[in-house]
Design a protein around this motif. Sequence first.
Motif, PDB file in Angstrom:
ATOM      1  N   VAL A 190      15.765 -32.019   9.539  1.00  0.00           N
ATOM      2  CA  VAL A 190      16.055 -30.641   9.959  1.00  0.00           C
ATOM      3  C   VAL A 190      16.134 -30.562  11.475  1.00  0.00           C
ATOM      4  O   VAL A 190      17.016 -29.897  12.037  1.00  0.00           O
ATOM      5  CB  VAL A 190      14.992 -29.664   9.419  1.00  0.00           C
ATOM      6  CG1 VAL A 190      15.211 -28.266   9.995  1.00  0.00           C
ATOM      7  CG2 VAL A 190      15.057 -29.604   7.893  1.00  0.00           C
ATOM      8  N   TYR A 191      15.231 -31.245  12.161  1.00  0.00           N
ATOM      9  CA  TYR A 191      15.258 -31.260  13.623  1.00  0.00           C
ATOM     10  C   TYR A 191      16.493 -31.997  14.131  1.00  0.00           C
ATOM     11  O   TYR A 191      17.121 -31.571  15.108  1.00  0.00           O
ATOM     12  CB  TYR A 191      14.005 -31.942  14.187  1.00  0.00           C
ATOM     13  CG  TYR A 191      12.698 -31.265  13.885  1.00  0.00           C
ATOM     14  CD1 TYR A 191      12.651 -29.961  13.389  1.00  0.00           C
ATOM     15  CD2 TYR A 191      11.481 -31.924  14.090  1.00  0.00           C
ATOM     16  CE1 TYR A 191      11.441 -29.350  13.113  1.00  0.00           C
ATOM     17  CE2 TYR A 191      10.265 -31.320  13.828  1.00  0.00           C
ATOM     18  CZ  TYR A 191      10.245 -30.033  13.336  1.00  0.00           C
ATOM     19  OH  TYR A 191       9.044 -29.427  13.061  1.00  0.00           O
ATOM     20  N   ALA A 192      16.831 -33.098  13.475  1.00  0.00           N
ATOM     21  CA  ALA A 192      18.002 -33.873  13.896  1.00  0.00           C
ATOM     22  C   ALA A 192      19.272 -33.042  13.778  1.00  0.00           C
ATOM     23  O   ALA A 192      20.147 -33.088  14.655  1.00  0.00           O
ATOM     24  CB  ALA A 192      18.118 -35.146  13.051  1.00  0.00           C
ATOM     25  N   ALA A 193      19.379 -32.275  12.689  1.00  0.00           N
ATOM     26  CA  ALA A 193      20.546 -31.416  12.505  1.00  0.00           C
ATOM     27  C   ALA A 193      20.601 -30.348  13.586  1.00  0.00           C
ATOM     28  O   ALA A 193      21.673 -30.039  14.125  1.00  0.00           O
ATOM     29  CB  ALA A 193      20.497 -30.769  11.119  1.00  0.00           C
ATOM     30  N   GLN A 194      19.460 -29.774  13.912  1.00  0.00           N
ATOM     31  CA  GLN A 194      19.403 -28.766  14.968  1.00  0.00           C
ATOM     32  C   GLN A 194      19.871 -29.346  16.297  1.00  0.00           C
ATOM     33  O   GLN A 194      20.668 -28.736  17.014  1.00  0.00           O
ATOM     34  CB  GLN A 194      17.976 -28.240  15.109  1.00  0.00           C
ATOM     35  CG  GLN A 194      17.803 -27.227  16.239  1.00  0.00           C
ATOM     36  CD  GLN A 194      16.357 -26.814  16.436  1.00  0.00           C
ATOM     37  OE1 GLN A 194      15.468 -27.262  15.717  1.00  0.00           O
ATOM     38  NE2 GLN A 194      16.111 -25.953  17.401  1.00  0.00           N
ATOM     39  N   ILE A 195      19.395 -30.536  16.632  1.00  0.00           N
ATOM     40  CA  ILE A 195      19.766 -31.170  17.895  1.00  0.00           C
ATOM     41  C   ILE A 195      21.269 -31.406  17.951  1.00  0.00           C
ATOM     42  O   ILE A 195      21.937 -31.080  18.946  1.00  0.00           O
ATOM     43  CB  ILE A 195      18.996 -32.488  18.073  1.00  0.00           C
ATOM     44  CG1 ILE A 195      17.506 -32.198  18.312  1.00  0.00           C
ATOM     45  CG2 ILE A 195      19.564 -33.299  19.231  1.00  0.00           C
ATOM     46  CD1 ILE A 195      16.621 -33.436  18.235  1.00  0.00           C
ATOM     47  N   ALA A 196      21.841 -31.984  16.883  1.00  0.00           N
ATOM     48  CA  ALA A 196      23.277 -32.280  16.869  1.00  0.00           C
ATOM     49  C   ALA A 196      24.110 -31.018  16.987  1.00  0.00           C
ATOM     50  O   ALA A 196      25.091 -30.959  17.745  1.00  0.00           O
ATOM     51  CB  ALA A 196      23.632 -33.030  15.581  1.00  0.00           C
ATOM     52  N   LEU A 197      23.722 -29.968  16.252  1.00  0.00           N
ATOM     53  CA  LEU A 197      24.467 -28.711  16.290  1.00  0.00           C
ATOM     54  C   LEU A 197      24.388 -28.074  17.670  1.00  0.00           C
ATOM     55  O   LEU A 197      25.401 -27.581  18.204  1.00  0.00           O
ATOM     56  CB  LEU A 197      23.915 -27.757  15.233  1.00  0.00           C
ATOM     57  CG  LEU A 197      24.763 -26.528  14.908  1.00  0.00           C
ATOM     58  CD1 LEU A 197      26.044 -26.941  14.193  1.00  0.00           C
ATOM     59  CD2 LEU A 197      23.973 -25.553  14.035  1.00  0.00           C
ATOM     60  N   TYR A 198      23.221 -28.086  18.271  1.00  0.00           N
ATOM     61  CA  TYR A 198      23.057 -27.489  19.594  1.00  0.00           C
ATOM     62  C   TYR A 198      23.819 -28.264  20.654  1.00  0.00           C
ATOM     63  O   TYR A 198      24.399 -27.673  21.567  1.00  0.00           O
ATOM     64  CB  TYR A 198      21.569 -27.423  19.953  1.00  0.00           C
ATOM     65  CG  TYR A 198      20.794 -26.331  19.249  1.00  0.00           C
ATOM     66  CD1 TYR A 198      21.313 -25.684  18.127  1.00  0.00           C
ATOM     67  CD2 TYR A 198      19.533 -25.953  19.684  1.00  0.00           C
ATOM     68  CE1 TYR A 198      20.602 -24.695  17.477  1.00  0.00           C
ATOM     69  CE2 TYR A 198      18.819 -24.958  19.043  1.00  0.00           C
ATOM     70  CZ  TYR A 198      19.348 -24.328  17.942  1.00  0.00           C
ATOM     71  OH  TYR A 198      18.653 -23.343  17.297  1.00  0.00           O
ATOM     72  N   GLN A 199      23.808 -29.589  20.550  1.00  0.00           N
ATOM     73  CA  GLN A 199      24.598 -30.386  21.494  1.00  0.00           C
ATOM     74  C   GLN A 199      26.080 -30.010  21.389  1.00  0.00           C
ATOM     75  O   GLN A 199      26.766 -29.877  22.404  1.00  0.00           O
ATOM     76  CB  GLN A 199      24.416 -31.875  21.204  1.00  0.00           C
ATOM     77  CG  GLN A 199      23.095 -32.458  21.652  1.00  0.00           C
ATOM     78  CD  GLN A 199      22.945 -33.902  21.218  1.00  0.00           C
ATOM     79  OE1 GLN A 199      22.923 -34.201  20.028  1.00  0.00           O
ATOM     80  NE2 GLN A 199      22.838 -34.809  22.174  1.00  0.00           N
TER      81      GLN A 199
END
Length: 248
Positions: A162-171
């Motif tokens: 979930v955190y990894a998805a958040q990071i990728a989307l925000y980038q």
Amino acid sequence: MDDALDFNHRPKEPTFADTLNVRIDAALVTENEDRAPRSYLGGSRLGDPCARRLQYEFLCLPRDPDGRFSGQSLRIFAVGHSLEDLAVEWLRKAGLDWRTRDRAGDQFGFSVAGGRVQGHIDGVIVATAIDMALPALWECKTANAKNWREIVKRGVVAAKPVYAAQIALYQAYMGLTDAPALFTAINKDTSELWHELVPFDGALAQACSDKAVRILQACDAGEWLPRIAAEPGHFECAFCAWKQRCWA
């Protein structure tokens, strides 16, 4: 017999601390429930594996009675936010310079799909005394000792999708794809810190964006997306705040 032992159960009398804590938690719960519900799909949640749960969140449907945030949960959230603020100061002392808020004092973030998908980032690193590519997204999370050790052992991508998805989307939405993001995890039990650089994952960001579109389309059409599991005992369902509603 006057000296006979009395084995009858007597309820424990509340202590002064118990009484005060009940009042604190009641005030926190009331404050939280009076807060206006979020009217958008949060970018930090799009990594959740259950699309139907994200529909419930987006539509602001009431949680099950046992799925509502307790006062203790709200206190845990507040402590986490405070630790993240401390992390900003600690990293600044280590020579990192970044921006966390715009000139109006608001968190940097993004808004797409007519404002129905939004995200607010922890910060952007713009200068540093250590060797790393810039500008870089910074995301910070707190975790108990068990979860923190899992992140250290496996890395955030494997340990916390979930955190990894958040990071990728925000980038992606913040245009910070050239430099790896800096992810910081704080052990709430020991104050230990973990930092790792997370390269941009374009496929993951696209998958999250596509998921957001599917969720919005389904909500607009009045349709429910499939559950993540075939029975309510699945671990993703067991502790879901909408379990009763979903499986009624």
